[in-house]
Design an enzyme around this catalytic site. Structure first.
Site, short mmCIF file in Angstrom:
data_model
loop_
_atom_site.label_atom_id
_atom_site.label_comp_id
_atom_site.label_asym_id
_atom_site.label_seq_id
_atom_site.Cartn_x
_atom_site.Cartn_y
_atom_site.Cartn_z
CG HIS A 1 -4.87 2.74 -8.23
ND1 HIS A 1 -4.90 1.41 -8.54
CD2 HIS A 1 -3.78 3.25 -8.84
CE1 HIS A 1 -3.86 1.12 -9.31
NE2 HIS A 1 -3.16 2.23 -9.50
CD GLU B 1 -2.74 5.71 -12.54
OE1 GLU B 1 -1.51 5.65 -12.55
OE2 GLU B 1 -3.43 5.23 -11.65
C1 PEP Z 1 -0.44 2.44 -11.29
O1 PEP Z 1 -0.75 1.33 -10.87
O2 PEP Z 1 -1.08 3.46 -10.96
C2 PEP Z 1 0.71 2.56 -12.18
C3 PEP Z 1 0.88 3.69 -12.81
O3 PEP Z 1 1.50 1.47 -12.25
P1 PEP Z 1 2.66 1.15 -13.30
O4 PEP Z 1 3.44 2.42 -13.56
O5 PEP Z 1 3.47 0.12 -12.63
O6 PEP Z 1 1.99 0.67 -14.54
#
Ligand code: PEP
Length: 259
Positions: free
Chosen positions: A97, A169
């Site tokens: 992450h 992400e």
């Molecule tokens: C994350 O931190 O992996 C994430 C998806 O957070 P958010 O949906 O709060 O942006």
């Protein structure tokens, strides 16, 4: 048809009591939605009790850990090993992450070692990759993502396809200061990641689940979910209450006509 994946990482949030309430609430909410596969990723200290609650409710909800050391045991103060997580009956290990990369020196190489260890122990590694805003601004997002993905999957064999998931992400889209990504951008990047997986694994690369995460909310969830190469949503803040998660499930709606 493959089940569409939807899950949330709680990060360093919720007491055990809050986590148990959440789990009970969510297992009830998801019961009618068998077309989806749901998962939650609580802090380590909650995992035993939450596993017991999921088992007691005979729920299909999958349980993940937020990190894992690659060694089975040893002189690694503060770390948690695959053997310890296997004892609990964890399904998923989240790896790489952006917060682990940013604050805890997680590298592509350690993500790879942890991925191999997770597969060896029968977990599903959920490998997170994402470019920084500076990469996007200088038009090197794809180079950065290709590097992260290829190193994470070094020595991961085609036989493991189906046993690992990838979450894209974008770092600039994550968290309270995140800017939700435009749908065409997500589409372009997911198509690109798919092409890397197909180059690497042949046609079987199409079977690697690719999740999208970063400021997913009730307004954008369905648009992302409808994209061809988006096989799941990885949600943070917007799924930290069972009712909010439910609103996203409802917003995603029926995906049975998705190509
Ligand atoms: C994350 O931190 O992996 C994430 C998806 O957070 P958010 O949906 O709060 O942006």
């Amino acid at each position: 048809m493959k089940k569409f994946l939807m899950g949330t990482n709680w990060k360093m949030n919720k007491t055990l009591a809050e986590g148990l309430d959440y789990t009970t609430g969510l297992t009830t909410i998801i019961a009618p939605y068998s077309q989806f596969e749901f998962f939650i990723i609580p802090p380590y200290t909650h995992l035993w009790k939450i596993k017991e609650a999921i088992t007691a409710q005979k729920s299909p909800l999958k349980l993940g850990a937020q990190n894992m050391h690659q060694q089975d045991s040893g002189q690694f103060t503060g770390e948690i090993s695959p053997v310890m997580l296997a004892e609990i009956g964890i399904d998923i290990i989240e790896l790489g992450h952006s917060e682990r990369r940013q604050y805890f020196n997680e590298t592509d190489q350690t993500v790879n070692l942890k991925t191999l260890a997770a597969l060896k122990h029968g977990f599903t590694p959920l490998i997170c990759i994402g470019e920084q805003l500076v990469d996007k601004d200088y038009h090197v997002s794809k180079e950065m993502l290709a590097k992260q993905l290829k190193i994470a999957l070094n020595d991961v064999l085609a036989d493991d396809i189906g046993n690992f998931w990838i979450a894209y992400e974008p770092v600039w889209a994550i968290g309270v200061n995140g800017i939700p990504a435009e749908t065409p951008y997500v589409e372009e990047i997911h198509n690109f990641l798919r092409s890397i997986l197909i180059d690497r694994y042949g046609a079987r690369g199409a079977d690697v689940p690719l999740l999208f995460g970063g400021s997913v909310n009730i307004n954008n969830a369905r648009d992302y979910a409808l994209l061809k190469n988006v096989d799941g949503l990885f949600i943070g803040r917007s799924a930290w209450e069972p009712d909010l998660f439910k609103a996203i499930i409802v917003a995603v709606g029926d995906l049975s006509n998705k190509v």
